[in-house]
Design a protein around this motif. Structure first.
Motif, PDB file in Angstrom:
ATOM      1  N   ALA A  27       0.845  -1.205   0.000  1.00 57.86           N
ATOM      2  CA  ALA A  27       0.000   0.000   0.000  1.00 57.86           C
ATOM      3  C   ALA A  27       0.875   1.247   0.000  1.00 57.86           C
ATOM      4  CB  ALA A  27      -0.918  -0.008   1.224  1.00 57.86           C
ATOM      5  N   SER A  28       0.296   2.350  -0.434  1.00 57.38           N
ATOM      6  CA  SER A  28       1.015   3.633  -0.490  1.00 57.38           C
ATOM      7  C   SER A  28       0.854   4.372   0.835  1.00 57.38           C
ATOM      8  CB  SER A  28       0.480   4.489  -1.634  1.00 57.38           C
ATOM      9  OG  SER A  28       0.729   3.867  -2.854  1.00 57.38           O
ATOM     10  N   PHE A  29       1.783   4.140   1.741  1.00 51.68           N
ATOM     11  CA  PHE A  29       1.757   4.828   3.022  1.00 51.68           C
ATOM     12  C   PHE A  29       2.392   6.205   2.862  1.00 51.68           C
ATOM     13  CE2 PHE A  29       0.955   0.600   4.481  1.00 51.68           C
ATOM     14  CZ  PHE A  29       0.228   0.756   5.645  1.00 51.68           C
TER      15      PHE A  29
ATOM     16  N   TRP B 171       2.676   7.362   9.954  1.00 53.60           N
ATOM     17  CA  TRP B 171       2.526   6.712   8.659  1.00 53.60           C
ATOM     18  C   TRP B 171       1.120   6.149   8.536  1.00 53.60           C
ATOM     19  CZ3 TRP B 171       5.891   7.307   4.888  1.00 53.60           C
ATOM     20  CH2 TRP B 171       7.198   7.627   5.196  1.00 53.60           C
ATOM     21  N   SER B 172       0.459   6.458   7.422  1.00 52.47           N
ATOM     22  CA  SER B 172      -0.884   5.917   7.192  1.00 52.47           C
ATOM     23  C   SER B 172      -1.148   5.765   5.700  1.00 52.47           C
ATOM     24  CB  SER B 172      -1.948   6.816   7.820  1.00 52.47           C
ATOM     25  OG  SER B 172      -2.032   8.036   7.118  1.00 52.47           O
ATOM     26  N   ALA B 173      -2.086   4.915   5.378  1.00 46.64           N
ATOM     27  CA  ALA B 173      -2.561   4.714   4.012  1.00 46.64           C
ATOM     28  C   ALA B 173      -4.079   4.802   4.046  1.00 46.64           C
ATOM     29  CB  ALA B 173      -2.112   3.363   3.467  1.00 46.64           C
ATOM     30  N   GLU B 174      -4.626   5.767   3.318  1.00 42.97           N
ATOM     31  CA  GLU B 174      -6.080   5.926   3.253  1.00 42.97           C
ATOM     32  C   GLU B 174      -6.660   4.811   2.383  1.00 42.97           C
ATOM     33  OE1 GLU B 174      -7.883   8.200   4.973  1.00 42.97           O
ATOM     34  OE2 GLU B 174      -5.995   8.864   5.852  1.00 42.97           O
TER      35      GLU B 174
ATOM     36  N   PHE C 100      -8.512   3.696   7.253  1.00 42.02           N
ATOM     37  CA  PHE C 100      -7.096   3.882   6.953  1.00 42.02           C
ATOM     38  C   PHE C 100      -6.294   2.813   7.668  1.00 42.02           C
ATOM     39  CE2 PHE C 100      -7.727   6.269  10.820  1.00 42.02           C
ATOM     40  CZ  PHE C 100      -6.556   6.072  11.554  1.00 42.02           C
TER      41      PHE C 100
END
Length: 190
Positions: free
Chosen positions: A41-43, A59-62, A95
């Protein structure tokens, strides 16, 4: 998926709010698939727990709430939220967060005090050691009262206005702690 959610789970009561834990609702193959999907995933380093902590990014990925509720984990999360709220719910945000040793985490609420919104956490690592820490801590006032280990495949459901903090992995943890956080808004009574 195992196909069935153990309706009993384990239950904790904190300041009149129910925190429910479900284990073994997701089979090992699905746990691996979700982990592998999050691994690519695109964090981005752009999430903050509260408005006051914007200088301390996480750091998070929606993820798309619309897409989330079409997969097994999303449907299971919606069932957990609906059962918790005792009414139909709509997924409003999803997320994934990734934290590692040395990161920051802050006590926060996912919704305002008295809100009827529901939060669902899914611990996405396929393996976790006790020594790696990373427990989610729930608070009563300024006192830590409940610690929930990030057991692989575990789902935790609670009212969004319960104060909590994500646990940061210890220096012994060789990777990141991955969690999917889904937020639900109750609709109308069933």
């Amino acid at each position: 998926m195992t196909g069935e959610l153990d309706a009993s789970g384990s239950t904790h009561l904190l300041d009149g709010r129910i925190i429910k834990i479900f284990d073994n609702a997701i089979d090992n193959d699905q746990i691996e698939r979700i982990y592998n999907a999050l691994s690519i995933a695109s964090f981005a380093f752009n999430h903050s727990s509260t408005d006051e902590t914007v200088d301390f990014r996480e750091w998070s990925a929606e993820l798309s709430p619309i897409d989330f509720v079409t997969i097994d984990l999303g449907r299971l999360s919606m069932k957990c939220a609906t059962d918790h709220a005792k009414c139909l719910c709509t997924c409003t945000s999803v997320f994934s967060s990734a934290s590692s040793y040395g990161d920051n985490a802050f006590v926060h609420q996912d919704s305002s005090h008295g809100s009827s919104r529901i939060s669902v956490l899914y611990y996405a690592n396929p393996h976790w050691e006790l020594e790696w820490a990373g427990e989610t801590i729930f608070f009563s006032g300024n006192d830590a009262r409940i610690a929930i280990s990030p057991k692989p495949g575990r789902i935790v459901v609670f009212s969004g206005d319960v104060r909590h903090r994500a646990g940061i992995p210890s220096r012994h943890c060789p990777g990141v702690r991955l969690v999917i956080s889904a937020r639900f808004k109750p609709n109308k009574l069933m």
